[in-house]
Design a protein around this motif. Sequence first.
Motif, PDB file in Angstrom:
ATOM      1  N   ALA A  58       0.683  -0.858   0.103  1.00  0.00           N
ATOM      2  CA  ALA A  58       0.280   0.067   0.107  1.00  0.00           C
ATOM      3  C   ALA A  58       0.939   1.271  -0.141  1.00  0.00           C
ATOM      4  N   LEU A  59       1.786   1.109   0.675  1.00  0.00           N
ATOM      5  CA  LEU A  59       3.230   2.266   0.812  1.00  0.00           C
ATOM      6  C   LEU A  59       3.558   2.488   0.004  1.00  0.00           C
ATOM      7  N   ILE A  60       4.136   1.601  -1.698  1.00  0.00           N
ATOM      8  CA  ILE A  60       4.619   1.166  -2.342  1.00  0.00           C
ATOM      9  C   ILE A  60       3.189   2.256  -3.547  1.00  0.00           C
ATOM     10  N   ASP A  61       2.270   1.697  -3.740  1.00  0.00           N
ATOM     11  CA  ASP A  61       1.550   1.849  -4.621  1.00  0.00           C
ATOM     12  C   ASP A  61       1.129   3.602  -4.387  1.00  0.00           C
ATOM     13  N   ALA A  62       1.206   4.074  -3.259  1.00  0.00           N
ATOM     14  CA  ALA A  62       0.702   5.682  -2.323  1.00  0.00           C
ATOM     15  C   ALA A  62       2.519   6.231  -2.937  1.00  0.00           C
ATOM     16  N   ALA A  63       3.486   6.052  -2.917  1.00  0.00           N
ATOM     17  CA  ALA A  63       4.410   6.643  -2.824  1.00  0.00           C
ATOM     18  C   ALA A  63       4.261   6.257  -4.631  1.00  0.00           C
ATOM     19  N   GLY A  64       4.175   5.726  -5.370  1.00  0.00           N
ATOM     20  CA  GLY A  64       4.532   5.646  -6.307  1.00  0.00           C
ATOM     21  C   GLY A  64       3.019   6.610  -7.562  1.00  0.00           C
ATOM     22  N   GLU A  65       2.076   6.029  -7.243  1.00  0.00           N
ATOM     23  CA  GLU A  65       0.716   6.100  -8.049  1.00  0.00           C
ATOM     24  C   GLU A  65      -0.110   7.758  -7.650  1.00  0.00           C
ATOM     25  N   GLU A  66       0.093   7.746  -6.477  1.00  0.00           N
ATOM     26  CA  GLU A  66      -0.910   8.342  -5.688  1.00  0.00           C
ATOM     27  C   GLU A  66      -1.200   9.503  -6.242  1.00  0.00           C
ATOM     28  N   ARG A  67      -2.100  10.749  -6.933  1.00  0.00           N
ATOM     29  CA  ARG A  67      -2.298  11.916  -7.505  1.00  0.00           C
ATOM     30  C   ARG A  67      -2.190  12.493  -6.101  1.00  0.00           C
ATOM     31  N   ASN A  68      -2.617  12.525  -5.223  1.00  0.00           N
ATOM     32  CA  ASN A  68      -2.713  13.430  -4.101  1.00  0.00           C
ATOM     33  C   ASN A  68      -1.766  13.170  -3.276  1.00  0.00           C
TER      34      ASN A  68
ATOM     35  N   ALA B   5       3.817   8.705   1.834  1.00  0.00           N
ATOM     36  CA  ALA B   5       3.910   7.338   1.935  1.00  0.00           C
ATOM     37  C   ALA B   5       5.478   7.556   1.794  1.00  0.00           C
ATOM     38  N   CYS B   6       6.110   8.362   1.625  1.00  0.00           N
ATOM     39  CA  CYS B   6       7.977   8.056   0.519  1.00  0.00           C
ATOM     40  C   CYS B   6       8.382   8.842   2.163  1.00  0.00           C
ATOM     41  N   GLY B   7       7.536   9.543   3.192  1.00  0.00           N
ATOM     42  CA  GLY B   7       8.301   9.351   4.239  1.00  0.00           C
ATOM     43  C   GLY B   7       8.587   8.058   5.317  1.00  0.00           C
ATOM     44  N   ALA B   8       7.821   7.875   5.156  1.00  0.00           N
ATOM     45  CA  ALA B   8       7.414   6.309   5.184  1.00  0.00           C
ATOM     46  C   ALA B   8       8.441   4.944   5.146  1.00  0.00           C
ATOM     47  N   ILE B   9       8.418   5.013   3.694  1.00  0.00           N
ATOM     48  CA  ILE B   9       9.547   4.516   3.350  1.00  0.00           C
ATOM     49  C   ILE B   9      10.892   4.590   3.657  1.00  0.00           C
TER      50      ILE B   9
ATOM     51  N   ARG C 164      12.304  12.549  -0.613  1.00  0.00           N
ATOM     52  CA  ARG C 164      11.651  12.114   0.562  1.00  0.00           C
ATOM     53  C   ARG C 164      12.137  10.614   0.158  1.00  0.00           C
ATOM     54  N   ALA C 165      11.813  10.322  -1.422  1.00  0.00           N
ATOM     55  CA  ALA C 165      12.117   9.733  -2.203  1.00  0.00           C
ATOM     56  C   ALA C 165      13.573   9.643  -2.759  1.00  0.00           C
ATOM     57  N   VAL C 166      14.081  10.392  -2.697  1.00  0.00           N
ATOM     58  CA  VAL C 166      15.452  10.658  -3.389  1.00  0.00           C
ATOM     59  C   VAL C 166      16.368  10.408  -2.105  1.00  0.00           C
ATOM     60  N   THR C 167      15.977  10.234  -1.041  1.00  0.00           N
ATOM     61  CA  THR C 167      17.039  10.027   0.909  1.00  0.00           C
ATOM     62  C   THR C 167      16.859   8.698   0.575  1.00  0.00           C
TER      63      THR C 167
END
Length: 138
Positions: free
Chosen positions: A14-24, A31-35, A77-80
């Motif tokens: 669910a986190l992966i989906d939210a990080a990569g595909e979420e429009r919000n 999600a990126c922060g949690a990962i 967050r994603a780059v980190t």
Amino acid sequence: MNVKWVVPDADLAALIDAAGEERNLVRRSNACGAIKVLASNESNKPKLCRTQGLLDALVGAAWEDAVDSDALDARTRAVTTLLYLSEPKDNRLIVARHGGVLECLVKVIGEDTGEARWRASSALATLAKTPGNRGAMG
């Protein structure tokens, strides 16, 4: 490269989906922060690097233009997280050879001026420590 990919559990998926595909963008940033928090733990790095869809989601989140503060937060967050996943030597070939990672890091360096740029530069420097990555990076 032969990688034994790991299937994520439901929560991580669910986190992966939210990080990569979420429009919000707020949800994507969260999600990126949690990962990122998961990836900051040394013991999680090998498994996360080999988790199906995770690198694609991080590239997708970092690739998006930083049009506002939420998009910039998600990108940073994603780059980190990519930087954290690049730290273990055994992960570096996987990260660098994954489609879009190197191009994404270069794009962030070219477009950003703050923390995202610094983290992307650090990730490239870390990936370049592995001789097998240098040819592709050149």
